[in-house]
Design a protein around this motif. Structure first.
Motif, short mmCIF file in Angstrom:
data_model
loop_
_atom_site.label_atom_id
_atom_site.label_comp_id
_atom_site.label_asym_id
_atom_site.label_seq_id
_atom_site.Cartn_x
_atom_site.Cartn_y
_atom_site.Cartn_z
N GLY A 240 -11.55 36.73 23.72
CA GLY A 240 -11.53 35.60 22.81
C GLY A 240 -12.91 34.97 22.62
N GLU B 23 -8.58 27.86 29.35
CA GLU B 23 -8.57 28.71 28.16
C GLU B 23 -7.30 29.53 28.10
OE1 GLU B 23 -11.89 30.99 27.07
OE2 GLU B 23 -13.33 29.66 28.00
N SER C 42 -5.74 32.58 25.54
CA SER C 42 -6.05 33.45 24.43
C SER C 42 -4.96 34.49 24.27
CB SER C 42 -7.40 34.15 24.66
OG SER C 42 -7.64 35.10 23.65
N SER D 143 -5.61 37.19 22.52
CA SER D 143 -6.36 38.35 22.07
C SER D 143 -5.76 39.64 22.62
CB SER D 143 -7.82 38.24 22.52
OG SER D 143 -8.42 37.07 22.02
#
Length: 287
Positions: free
Chosen positions: A69, A96, A98, A100
């Motif tokens: 990400g 975080e 993500s 992705s």
């Protein structure tokens, strides 16, 4: 018509997992041992911390997705040299999240860069593919005899060849370690002695200088703690130390290798064998 003969014998690979990626192997180990401790982290004055196989898999995936990400692409080099601490890396990306997608990996892709010791010149970075990382685990298995039931105390950093979790990726070995750097050798050895007992370790992956200190502790306390094996290397072992190892372990295995090629050879000695006390063989390992 000319006939040709092969100059070698070909047979199926006994270790089919060798041609896998590290993430695939991590997933396999987590499926076999989801609740088993992958690592136990001990430090003086701090609570005991650990991480299970399934936790390690999930957090590793989260970190990989967070890096993707951030724009990290396949083939990029990410430099990570963290202490042996459960939360030091996870804390960096804990906020975080993500979604992705992770790229497909080939077993021959570069997975790991390990610094050489620099004993013969400037330290270099030795590249290892996913395949050679797993191969190193097999070499350790063949030379040292690890099993999935072992609990290993390892004082080396995970970023070193001697501390990287090769054996966890191969068969789920539990490793006990610490991030703490002690001010004196005696403090370090006393802590190691306590950790071996507390965690019921059956193997100690220890430097010769630690063995010297442990031998002194056992002589002072007149105590016995019989491990199945001690794995060592990197420096000469004194004869005085060898003479006291029968109070600590049933066997000693001296390993030789380097960061470029991995673990090359080893020599086991039962501590009851007279050859342990008279051997002049000294193996050195580049961490």
């Amino acid at each position: 018509m000319t006939s040709h003969k092969l100059s070698y014998l070909q047979r199926p690979l006994e270790n089919g997992h060798l041609f896998e990626s590290v993430p695939a192997r991590l997933e396999y180990i987590a499926s076999r041992f989801p609740d088993k401790k992958a690592y136990v982290f001990l430090s003086p004055g701090k609570p005991r911390m650990s991480i299970t196989g399934i936790e390690l898999l999930e957090k590793s995936r989260a970190i990989a997705k967070a890096l993707v990400g951030r724009g990290i692409k396949q083939g990029d080099i990410v430099g990570i040299s963290q202490p042996n601490n459960r939360d030091s890396l996870f804390a960096i990306l804990e906020n975080e999240r993500s979604n992705s997608s992770l790229p497909p990996l080939d077993p021959d892709d570069i997975a790991l860069l390990i610094a050489t010791s620099g004993s013969t010149g400037e330290s270099k970075l030795a590249a290892h593919s996913h395949r050679t990382v797993l191969m190193s685990g097999v070499h350790l298995q063949d030379s040292m005899g690890y099993t999935s039931h072992d609990v290993v105390s390892n004082e080396r950093k995970m970023s070193w060849i001697g501390g990287f979790p090769f054996q966890y990726l191969l068969n789920g070995v539990t490793t006990v370690t610490t991030e703490y750097r002690f001010e004196s050798l005696k403090e370090h050895c006393l802590f190691t002695y306590s950790a071996l007992q507390q965690e019921k370790c059956n193997i100690g992956c220890l430097l010769p200088v630690t063995l010297n200190g442990l031998a002194d502790i056992f002589r002072e306390n007149k105590s016995k703690l019989i491990l199945d094996n001690i794995h060592t290397g990197g420096a000469p072992i004194s004869k005085a130390c060898l003479g006291g190892l029968g109070e600590i372990t049933k066997n000693v295995t001296v390993c030789y290798g380097n960061s470029e090629a991995g673990f090359l050879t080893s020599k086991p000695f039962p501590t009851s064998s007279p050859s342990l006390l008279t051997t002049r063989q000294v193996s050195r390992i580049k961490d």
